[in-house]
Design a protein around this motif. Structure first.
Motif, PDB file in Angstrom:
ATOM      1  N   HIS A 135      51.952  36.977  44.531  1.00 28.72           N
ATOM      2  CA  HIS A 135      50.567  36.986  44.014  1.00 28.72           C
ATOM      3  C   HIS A 135      50.272  38.239  43.188  1.00 28.72           C
ATOM      4  O   HIS A 135      49.146  38.744  43.194  1.00 28.72           O
ATOM      5  N   ASN A 136      51.276  38.713  42.488  1.00 25.93           N
ATOM      6  CA  ASN A 136      51.117  39.869  41.609  1.00 25.93           C
ATOM      7  C   ASN A 136      52.362  39.912  40.729  1.00 25.93           C
ATOM      8  O   ASN A 136      53.473  40.056  41.236  1.00 25.93           O
ATOM      9  N   ILE A 137      52.185  39.796  39.409  1.00 32.82           N
ATOM     10  CA  ILE A 137      53.373  39.645  38.557  1.00 32.82           C
ATOM     11  C   ILE A 137      54.201  40.918  38.475  1.00 32.82           C
ATOM     12  O   ILE A 137      55.417  40.848  38.260  1.00 32.82           O
ATOM     13  N   ILE A 138      53.582  42.090  38.659  1.00 31.61           N
ATOM     14  CA  ILE A 138      54.355  43.334  38.647  1.00 31.61           C
ATOM     15  C   ILE A 138      55.295  43.366  39.845  1.00 31.61           C
ATOM     16  O   ILE A 138      56.500  43.633  39.715  1.00 31.61           O
ATOM     17  N   ILE A 139      54.745  43.087  41.030  1.00 32.49           N
ATOM     18  CA  ILE A 139      55.563  43.060  42.243  1.00 32.49           C
ATOM     19  C   ILE A 139      56.591  41.940  42.168  1.00 32.49           C
ATOM     20  O   ILE A 139      57.742  42.100  42.589  1.00 32.49           O
ATOM     21  N   GLU A 140      56.185  40.799  41.587  1.00 35.10           N
ATOM     22  CA  GLU A 140      57.110  39.667  41.463  1.00 35.10           C
ATOM     23  C   GLU A 140      58.318  40.030  40.603  1.00 35.10           C
ATOM     24  O   GLU A 140      59.466  39.742  40.968  1.00 35.10           O
ATOM     25  N   ILE A 141      58.080  40.684  39.467  1.00 33.41           N
ATOM     26  CA  ILE A 141      59.177  41.077  38.577  1.00 33.41           C
ATOM     27  C   ILE A 141      60.094  42.082  39.269  1.00 33.41           C
ATOM     28  O   ILE A 141      61.320  41.960  39.233  1.00 33.41           O
ATOM     29  N   LEU A 142      59.491  43.075  39.916  1.00 36.14           N
ATOM     30  CA  LEU A 142      60.288  44.089  40.626  1.00 36.14           C
ATOM     31  C   LEU A 142      61.088  43.470  41.769  1.00 36.14           C
ATOM     32  O   LEU A 142      62.237  43.847  42.020  1.00 36.14           O
ATOM     33  N   PHE A 143      60.479  42.522  42.463  1.00 34.90           N
ATOM     34  CA  PHE A 143      61.141  41.835  43.580  1.00 34.90           C
ATOM     35  C   PHE A 143      62.357  41.058  43.073  1.00 34.90           C
ATOM     36  O   PHE A 143      63.463  41.180  43.608  1.00 34.90           O
ATOM     37  N   ASP A 144      62.162  40.263  42.045  1.00 31.48           N
ATOM     38  CA  ASP A 144      63.231  39.384  41.557  1.00 31.48           C
ATOM     39  C   ASP A 144      64.239  40.086  40.652  1.00 31.48           C
ATOM     40  O   ASP A 144      65.447  39.813  40.732  1.00 31.48           O
ATOM     41  N   LEU A 145      63.756  40.984  39.780  1.00 23.12           N
ATOM     42  CA  LEU A 145      64.609  41.533  38.718  1.00 23.12           C
ATOM     43  C   LEU A 145      64.755  43.046  38.748  1.00 23.12           C
ATOM     44  O   LEU A 145      65.495  43.601  37.922  1.00 23.12           O
TER      45      LEU A 145
ATOM     46  N   GLY B 232      67.212  38.623  42.510  1.00 25.58           N
ATOM     47  CA  GLY B 232      67.498  37.379  41.784  1.00 25.58           C
ATOM     48  C   GLY B 232      66.253  36.523  41.659  1.00 25.58           C
ATOM     49  O   GLY B 232      65.286  36.691  42.416  1.00 25.58           O
ATOM     50  N   LEU B 233      66.254  35.622  40.701  1.00 22.13           N
ATOM     51  CA  LEU B 233      65.090  34.766  40.471  1.00 22.13           C
ATOM     52  C   LEU B 233      64.768  33.908  41.685  1.00 22.13           C
ATOM     53  O   LEU B 233      65.663  33.453  42.390  1.00 22.13           O
ATOM     54  N   ASP B 234      63.470  33.717  41.890  1.00 21.08           N
ATOM     55  CA  ASP B 234      62.972  32.889  42.996  1.00 21.08           C
ATOM     56  C   ASP B 234      63.271  33.518  44.358  1.00 21.08           C
ATOM     57  O   ASP B 234      63.307  32.837  45.381  1.00 21.08           O
ATOM     58  N   ALA B 235      63.461  34.846  44.370  1.00 18.35           N
ATOM     59  CA  ALA B 235      63.835  35.531  45.615  1.00 18.35           C
ATOM     60  C   ALA B 235      62.723  35.488  46.651  1.00 18.35           C
ATOM     61  O   ALA B 235      62.995  35.413  47.854  1.00 18.35           O
ATOM     62  N   SER B 236      61.464  35.534  46.198  1.00 21.46           N
ATOM     63  CA  SER B 236      60.357  35.603  47.157  1.00 21.46           C
ATOM     64  C   SER B 236      60.270  34.360  48.027  1.00 21.46           C
ATOM     65  O   SER B 236      59.760  34.415  49.141  1.00 21.46           O
ATOM     66  N   SER B 237      60.794  33.233  47.525  1.00 21.37           N
ATOM     67  CA  SER B 237      60.762  32.002  48.324  1.00 21.37           C
ATOM     68  C   SER B 237      61.746  32.065  49.491  1.00 21.37           C
ATOM     69  O   SER B 237      61.626  31.325  50.465  1.00 21.37           O
ATOM     70  N   ILE B 238      62.724  32.982  49.381  1.00 21.59           N
ATOM     71  CA  ILE B 238      63.740  33.141  50.435  1.00 21.59           C
ATOM     72  C   ILE B 238      63.500  34.403  51.261  1.00 21.59           C
ATOM     73  O   ILE B 238      63.496  34.369  52.490  1.00 21.59           O
TER      74      ILE B 238
ATOM     75  N   HIS C 263      45.076  38.074  52.688  1.00 22.80           N
ATOM     76  CA  HIS C 263      46.448  38.414  53.091  1.00 22.80           C
ATOM     77  C   HIS C 263      47.295  38.997  51.962  1.00 22.80           C
ATOM     78  O   HIS C 263      48.502  39.217  52.150  1.00 22.80           O
ATOM     79  N   ARG C 264      46.706  39.256  50.799  1.00 18.63           N
ATOM     80  CA  ARG C 264      47.496  39.784  49.685  1.00 18.63           C
ATOM     81  C   ARG C 264      48.068  41.165  49.995  1.00 18.63           C
ATOM     82  O   ARG C 264      49.201  41.473  49.619  1.00 18.63           O
ATOM     83  N   GLU C 265      47.279  42.009  50.657  1.00 17.47           N
ATOM     84  CA  GLU C 265      47.781  43.338  51.005  1.00 17.47           C
ATOM     85  C   GLU C 265      49.031  43.233  51.875  1.00 17.47           C
ATOM     86  O   GLU C 265      50.004  43.977  51.685  1.00 17.47           O
TER      87      GLU C 265
ATOM     88  N   GLN D  51      47.288  39.975  38.417  1.00 18.08           N
ATOM     89  CA  GLN D  51      47.492  40.961  39.479  1.00 18.08           C
ATOM     90  C   GLN D  51      47.155  40.390  40.857  1.00 18.08           C
ATOM     91  O   GLN D  51      47.457  41.009  41.880  1.00 18.08           O
ATOM     92  N   PHE D  52      46.523  39.222  40.873  1.00 19.29           N
ATOM     93  CA  PHE D  52      46.099  38.626  42.139  1.00 19.29           C
ATOM     94  C   PHE D  52      46.654  37.221  42.357  1.00 19.29           C
ATOM     95  O   PHE D  52      46.600  36.687  43.466  1.00 19.29           O
ATOM     96  N   ASP D  53      47.171  36.628  41.307  1.00 16.41           N
ATOM     97  CA  ASP D  53      47.712  35.279  41.414  1.00 16.41           C
ATOM     98  C   ASP D  53      48.613  35.032  40.206  1.00 16.41           C
ATOM     99  O   ASP D  53      48.877  35.945  39.434  1.00 16.41           O
TER     100      ASP D  53
END
Length: 395
Positions: free
Chosen positions: A310-320, A294-300, A273-275, A359-361
């Motif tokens: 499950h990808n730190i590049i996407i996580e950073i772009l999502f939050d910051l 904002g930080l922790d945005a993916s949880s909301i 389900h990562r895709e 990149q996967f977790d």
């Protein structure tokens, strides 16, 4: 007895406890973090060592500038978004004292010769070995020794981490570090190296049966990079050793159905389900591309069934957003530049492992275990500056 009770030894006990309990992420880890900070404050005040504090800060001003940019991106993203229903400010505060301050404290005490690279390496390898032995215990008993976390060879080993990918990450680091330790010694030449080889085999066993495909990919990438960059220095006995290990691993894959199934899923491109997570996250990123949610945005705002992208590049772009991404990227460039200065194939290989695995977790925003592991990697990279100054002063 009094000779053992010294300020330096007391610090090293605190450091050892902190390193050992990073994987557990429990109260002892939290307490040891606070104690390291308190020890630093008391030591500086008692010894009136403000000048050294300034010297270390000046020596690493570029690194702390990049870190300050990361904190700035976090502050902006938290201010312009409604973060009242999440732990955004707590996460930013954690970045200040749990990672930034701890990194500075370790650099400070390394400059004071409180510990060596070798000692820190032994602490890290000890921590990983404890986790590996716990994984072995779990594979036999069906639960781990420390927390009675239930797992087995059928479901995948988790150790005391409660997560297969996190456990696999530590075991992957263990594979690389034990390999580095082995290559420093003559193969099968002494008892110490036989212990290291046993640990290497144990780390491989735990990595395989964590069923973490992300770690399998990361290890493969890391060792390919190591081989390409270091092919001139690879000796015949290590090629033979590698062939034996790879042959055994191949046989295990073909004879253990659960491993074979996970490998087949990997080769068929199954992403668990990562895709779906990534595509949804990218659509959210487009809505707030500059400073993010904002930080922790993916949880909301992320997919409700999943904790993180499950990808730190996407996580950073999502939050910051892109501002946060460029801040992190600047720090990464500094790390790579420092490694290239040292011409350290080993550190570069380890960095590749971290980056591919992430990149996967893993999480670079809220993942205490992963971020602390990155702090230790950064420490091994940047303490070379102190070593160079020591060589000049001793010349």
């Amino acid at each position: 007895m009094r000779e053992l009770i010294t300020v330096k030894n007391f610090f090293n006990v605190l450091l050892f406890i902190w390193v050992i309990f990073i994987p557990f992420k429990n109260a002892i880890y939290q307490i040891s973090t606070i104690l390291l900070i308190l020890f630093f404050i008391v030591y500086v005040i008692k010894n009136k060592d403000i000048q050294c504090v300034k010297d270390v800060l000046y020596k690493y001003k570029d690194i702390f500038f990049a870190f300050a940019l990361i904190l700035l991106s976090m502050t902006i993203s938290n201010v312009i978004n409604d973060v009242s229903n999440r732990e955004s400010w707590r996460l930013e505060l954690s970045y200040v004292y749990r990672y930034g301050l701890i990194m500075y404290i370790l650099l400070y005490f390394y400059s004071k010769e409180f510990f060596s690279k070798r000692l820190l390496f032994l602490f890290v390898l000890s921590a990983l070995s404890i986790q590996a032995l716990d994984g072995l215990y779990q594979s036999i008993m069906g639960y781990d020794f420390f927390k009675h976390n239930i797992a087995n060879l059928r479901s995948g080993l988790k150790g005391a981490t409660f997560n297969r990918n996190t456990f696999g990450f530590f075991m992957g680091v263990g594979v690389i570090l034990s390999f580095y330790a082995i290559t420093k010694e003559k193969l099968l030449d002494n008892k110490k190296n036989l212990i290291l080889i046993s640990l290497f085999v144990l780390f491989i066993y735990c990595t395989l049966f964590s069923y973490s495909r992300a770690i399998w990919v990361a290890l493969t990438a890391a060792f390919l990079i190591f081989t390409v960059l270091n092919y001139k220095n690879i000796k015949v006995r290590y090629i033979v050793f590698a062939i034996i290990i790879l042959s055994i691993v191949t046989i295990i894959f073909f004879n253990v159905d659960y491993l074979g199934n996970r490998l087949e899923e990997l080769l068929n491109g199954s992403s668990s389900h990562r895709e779906q997570i990534w595509l949804y996250s990218i659509e959210q990123i487009k809505k707030k591309p500059i400073f993010g949610w904002g930080l922790d945005a993916s949880s909301i705002y992320g997919l409700k069934s999943f904790f993180s992208p499950h990808n730190i590049i996407i996580e950073i772009l999502f939050d910051l957003g892109w501002f946060g991404f460029m801040s992190f990227f600047l720090l990464l460039i500094m790390i790579v530049k420092e490694i290239l200065k040292q011409k350290s194939v080993k550190l570069f290989t380890l960095l590749v492992f971290f980056l591919v695995a992430s990149q996967f977790d893993q999480s670079i925003i809220s993942g205490k275990i992963f971020i602390n592991s990155f702090v230790l990697l950064g420490l091994f990279v940047f303490i070379d500056r102190i070593d160079k100054i020591r060589k000049i002063n001793n010349a």
